[in-house]
Design a protein around this motif. Structure first.
Motif, PDB file in Angstrom:
ATOM      1  N   LEU A  97      90.243  50.562  58.188  1.00 21.53           N
ATOM      2  CA  LEU A  97      90.408  50.321  56.753  1.00 21.53           C
ATOM      3  C   LEU A  97      90.966  51.555  56.052  1.00 21.53           C
ATOM      4  O   LEU A  97      91.822  51.443  55.173  1.00 21.53           O
ATOM      5  CB  LEU A  97      89.085  49.890  56.126  1.00 21.53           C
ATOM      6  N   GLN A  98      90.516  52.745  56.464  1.00 23.11           N
ATOM      7  CA  GLN A  98      91.033  53.982  55.861  1.00 23.11           C
ATOM      8  C   GLN A  98      92.514  54.167  56.207  1.00 23.11           C
ATOM      9  O   GLN A  98      93.315  54.532  55.370  1.00 23.11           O
ATOM     10  CB  GLN A  98      90.219  55.195  56.328  1.00 23.11           C
ATOM     11  N   ARG A  99      92.875  53.877  57.463  1.00 26.22           N
ATOM     12  CA  ARG A  99      94.267  53.993  57.885  1.00 26.22           C
ATOM     13  C   ARG A  99      95.140  53.014  57.101  1.00 26.22           C
ATOM     14  O   ARG A  99      96.224  53.373  56.619  1.00 26.22           O
ATOM     15  CB  ARG A  99      94.392  53.725  59.387  1.00 26.22           C
ATOM     16  N   LEU A 100      94.659  51.787  56.947  1.00 23.76           N
ATOM     17  CA  LEU A 100      95.420  50.795  56.180  1.00 23.76           C
ATOM     18  C   LEU A 100      95.556  51.200  54.715  1.00 23.76           C
ATOM     19  O   LEU A 100      96.615  51.021  54.112  1.00 23.76           O
ATOM     20  CB  LEU A 100      94.771  49.417  56.290  1.00 23.76           C
ATOM     21  N   ASP A 105      98.942  53.303  50.370  1.00 29.13           N
ATOM     22  CA  ASP A 105      99.252  54.328  49.373  1.00 29.13           C
ATOM     23  C   ASP A 105     100.631  54.933  49.627  1.00 29.13           C
ATOM     24  O   ASP A 105     101.406  55.151  48.686  1.00 29.13           O
ATOM     25  CB  ASP A 105      98.179  55.426  49.392  1.00 29.13           C
ATOM     26  N   ALA A 106     100.941  55.216  50.896  1.00 37.65           N
ATOM     27  CA  ALA A 106     102.253  55.778  51.237  1.00 37.65           C
ATOM     28  C   ALA A 106     103.367  54.792  50.892  1.00 37.65           C
ATOM     29  O   ALA A 106     104.412  55.187  50.358  1.00 37.65           O
ATOM     30  CB  ALA A 106     102.297  56.147  52.724  1.00 37.65           C
ATOM     31  N   PHE A 107     103.152  53.517  51.167  1.00 38.19           N
ATOM     32  CA  PHE A 107     104.161  52.504  50.859  1.00 38.19           C
ATOM     33  C   PHE A 107     104.364  52.380  49.355  1.00 38.19           C
ATOM     34  O   PHE A 107     105.490  52.267  48.874  1.00 38.19           O
ATOM     35  CB  PHE A 107     103.767  51.167  51.483  1.00 38.19           C
ATOM     36  N   GLU A 108     103.279  52.388  48.591  1.00 39.05           N
ATOM     37  CA  GLU A 108     103.397  52.298  47.142  1.00 39.05           C
ATOM     38  C   GLU A 108     104.121  53.517  46.582  1.00 39.05           C
ATOM     39  O   GLU A 108     104.923  53.393  45.649  1.00 39.05           O
ATOM     40  CB  GLU A 108     102.020  52.130  46.505  1.00 39.05           C
ATOM     41  N   ALA A 109     103.864  54.706  47.147  1.00 34.36           N
ATOM     42  CA  ALA A 109     104.578  55.914  46.719  1.00 34.36           C
ATOM     43  C   ALA A 109     106.068  55.783  47.043  1.00 34.36           C
ATOM     44  O   ALA A 109     106.930  56.170  46.239  1.00 34.36           O
ATOM     45  CB  ALA A 109     103.986  57.149  47.391  1.00 34.36           C
TER      46      ALA A 109
END
Length: 143
Positions: A97-100, A105-109
């Protein structure tokens, strides 16, 4: 046709109403609506009764409407967060869940950077077009 072709859930000794209901269920929501419209056309109380039955039995609102929404999503989110009792699985689940979450977050950035780049490109194009128009206007006034 036999009743077995209509639905496996209808017993052989079921009445005409249960057989009709199973037959319409097998054909989907469109069949229910067609039956209701025909009921209104031929004898309006039948159409009204079918409409009332469809609303009362929730046939008017398909499974996609009944089983989705904020309550179901909230229930699924809660069940994903509660511990299973197996510490190895719980550790794996929390890591996953943390990895996802990190990937999201990276994708949204990344999407935000794309939007900013697109906005900058559009603004630069607007400014260039504006500058060209003002130059053309100056040239036509001078001539």
């Amino acid at each position: 046709m036999t009743t077995a072709t209509y639905s496996a859930d209808v017993p052989a000794n079921a009445g005409w109403f249960a057989k009709s209901e199973a037959w319409l269920d097998q054909r989907g929501k469109g069949a229910w609506i067609a039956a209701m419209v025909l009921g209104f056309v031929f004898f309006w109380p039948v159409g009204l009764a079918l409409l009332a039955y469809m609303i009362w039995s929730k046939r008017m609102f398909g499974k996609s409407c009944r089983h989705s929404g904020p309550r179901t999503a909230r229930r699924q989110a809660w069940s994903a967060m509660k511990p299973s009792g197996n510490s190895a699985f719980d550790a794996y689940k929390s890591d996953t869940l943390q990895r996802l979450q990190d990937e999201q977050d990276a994708f949204e950035a990344f999407l935000e950077r794309l939007r900013e780049a697109k906005d900058k490109t559009e603004f630069d194009q607007f400014m260039d077009d504006r500058e060209k128009r003002s130059k053309e206007l100056m040239e036509t006034e001078d001539a």
